[in-house]
Motif scaffolding. Structure first.
Motif, PDB file in Angstrom:
ATOM      1  N   ASP A  36       0.743  -1.299   0.039  1.00 57.42           N
ATOM      2  CA  ASP A  36       0.019   0.160  -0.123  1.00 57.42           C
ATOM      3  C   ASP A  36       0.799   1.233  -0.026  1.00 57.42           C
ATOM      4  O   ASP A  36       0.490   2.381  -0.595  1.00 57.42           O
ATOM      5  CB  ASP A  36      -0.937   0.002   1.153  1.00 57.42           C
ATOM      6  N   ASP A  49      -9.486  -4.935  -9.703  1.00 56.40           N
ATOM      7  CA  ASP A  49      -8.966  -5.381  -8.436  1.00 56.40           C
ATOM      8  C   ASP A  49      -9.124  -6.556  -7.859  1.00 56.40           C
ATOM      9  O   ASP A  49     -10.148  -7.356  -8.367  1.00 56.40           O
ATOM     10  CB  ASP A  49     -10.309  -4.420  -7.589  1.00 56.40           C
ATOM     11  N   LEU A  50      -8.510  -7.023  -7.257  1.00 57.04           N
ATOM     12  CA  LEU A  50      -8.481  -8.434  -6.740  1.00 57.04           C
ATOM     13  C   LEU A  50      -8.666  -8.665  -4.997  1.00 57.04           C
ATOM     14  O   LEU A  50      -8.127  -7.758  -4.326  1.00 57.04           O
ATOM     15  CB  LEU A  50      -7.234  -9.179  -7.249  1.00 57.04           C
ATOM     16  N   GLU A  51      -9.284  -9.773  -4.750  1.00 55.99           N
ATOM     17  CA  GLU A  51      -9.513  -9.941  -3.367  1.00 55.99           C
ATOM     18  C   GLU A  51      -9.450 -11.313  -2.967  1.00 55.99           C
ATOM     19  O   GLU A  51     -10.065 -11.975  -3.767  1.00 55.99           O
ATOM     20  CB  GLU A  51     -10.822  -9.096  -2.882  1.00 55.99           C
ATOM     21  N   LYS A  53     -10.482 -13.275   0.460  1.00 58.36           N
ATOM     22  CA  LYS A  53     -10.950 -13.356   1.968  1.00 58.36           C
ATOM     23  C   LYS A  53     -11.352 -14.325   2.375  1.00 58.36           C
ATOM     24  O   LYS A  53     -11.751 -15.299   1.758  1.00 58.36           O
ATOM     25  CB  LYS A  53     -11.939 -12.334   2.294  1.00 58.36           C
ATOM     26  N   LEU A  85      -3.099 -14.524  -4.403  1.00 59.86           N
ATOM     27  CA  LEU A  85      -3.514 -13.256  -5.169  1.00 59.86           C
ATOM     28  C   LEU A  85      -2.731 -12.871  -6.512  1.00 59.86           C
ATOM     29  O   LEU A  85      -3.158 -12.452  -7.486  1.00 59.86           O
ATOM     30  CB  LEU A  85      -3.349 -11.944  -4.026  1.00 59.86           C
ATOM     31  N   TYR A 102      -3.314  -6.150   3.630  1.00 60.15           N
ATOM     32  CA  TYR A 102      -3.885  -7.402   4.506  1.00 60.15           C
ATOM     33  C   TYR A 102      -4.588  -6.644   5.658  1.00 60.15           C
ATOM     34  O   TYR A 102      -4.288  -5.768   6.323  1.00 60.15           O
ATOM     35  CB  TYR A 102      -2.441  -7.966   4.760  1.00 60.15           C
ATOM     36  N   MET A 114      -8.683 -10.585   5.037  1.00 63.68           N
ATOM     37  CA  MET A 114      -8.829 -10.107   3.574  1.00 63.68           C
ATOM     38  C   MET A 114      -7.436  -9.646   2.883  1.00 63.68           C
ATOM     39  O   MET A 114      -7.020  -8.762   3.845  1.00 63.68           O
ATOM     40  CB  MET A 114     -10.033  -9.100   3.560  1.00 63.68           C
ATOM     41  N   THR A 116      -6.174  -7.521  -0.192  1.00 66.03           N
ATOM     42  CA  THR A 116      -6.873  -7.006  -1.671  1.00 66.03           C
ATOM     43  C   THR A 116      -5.350  -6.441  -2.550  1.00 66.03           C
ATOM     44  O   THR A 116      -4.323  -5.985  -1.802  1.00 66.03           O
ATOM     45  CB  THR A 116      -7.586  -5.829  -1.477  1.00 66.03           C
TER      46      THR A 116
END
Length: 133
Positions: A36, A49-51, A53, A85, A102, A114, A116
């Motif tokens: 980030d 966008d990937l995720e 969870k 991911l 995270y 989760m 992302t």
């Protein structure tokens, strides 16, 4: 006399033994990973966008004596999530995964997590020079 011999032996062997240090190898993923607070130094186009969870039960280690002793996932679990991911990003044709985050929560019985990130494709050299002209 005995203490003197032991002390002399310790002093003469001091520095001969080095503590064992485990080598940490950097995990290699199929695409570059930027967290980030990081950005690639190349221009890119966003793809998707990937995720990932999920939720897993607390381990015995985390809830000893009915108290929360530790939270979240360990490093191996986090690396596994990041591997999944990055594989998703690679399947999309991405060169990198940026803004990786995270997050987790802990309840009385489970850990939720989760991860992302944004899958991106680097711009080609001719695309960059054309845009700049």
């Amino acid at each position: 006399m005995k203490k003197g011999v032991i002390l002399l032996l310790l002093l003469t062997t001091w520095g001969c033994f080095k503590p064992v240090a485990y080598l940490q190898t950097k995990v290699r993923y199929p695409v570059e990973v930027f967290y980030d607070n990081q950005r690639p130094d190349r221009p890119f186009d966003p793809l998707e966008d990937l995720e990932i969870k999920g939720e897993v039960p607390l381990t015995d280690r985390q809830s000893a004596d009915r108290r929360m002793v530790s939270r979240g996932n360990d490093m191996q679990q986090k690396e596994l999530m990041l591997s999944r991911l990055t594989l998703q990003a690679k399947k999309l044709g991405a060169d990198a995964l940026v803004a990786v985050r995270y997050t987790y929560y802990t309840s009385a019985t489970s850990n939720g997590y989760m991860m992302t990130g944004l899958a991106v494709r680097y711009k080609k050299e001719h695309e960059v020079t054309t845009i700049e002209k």
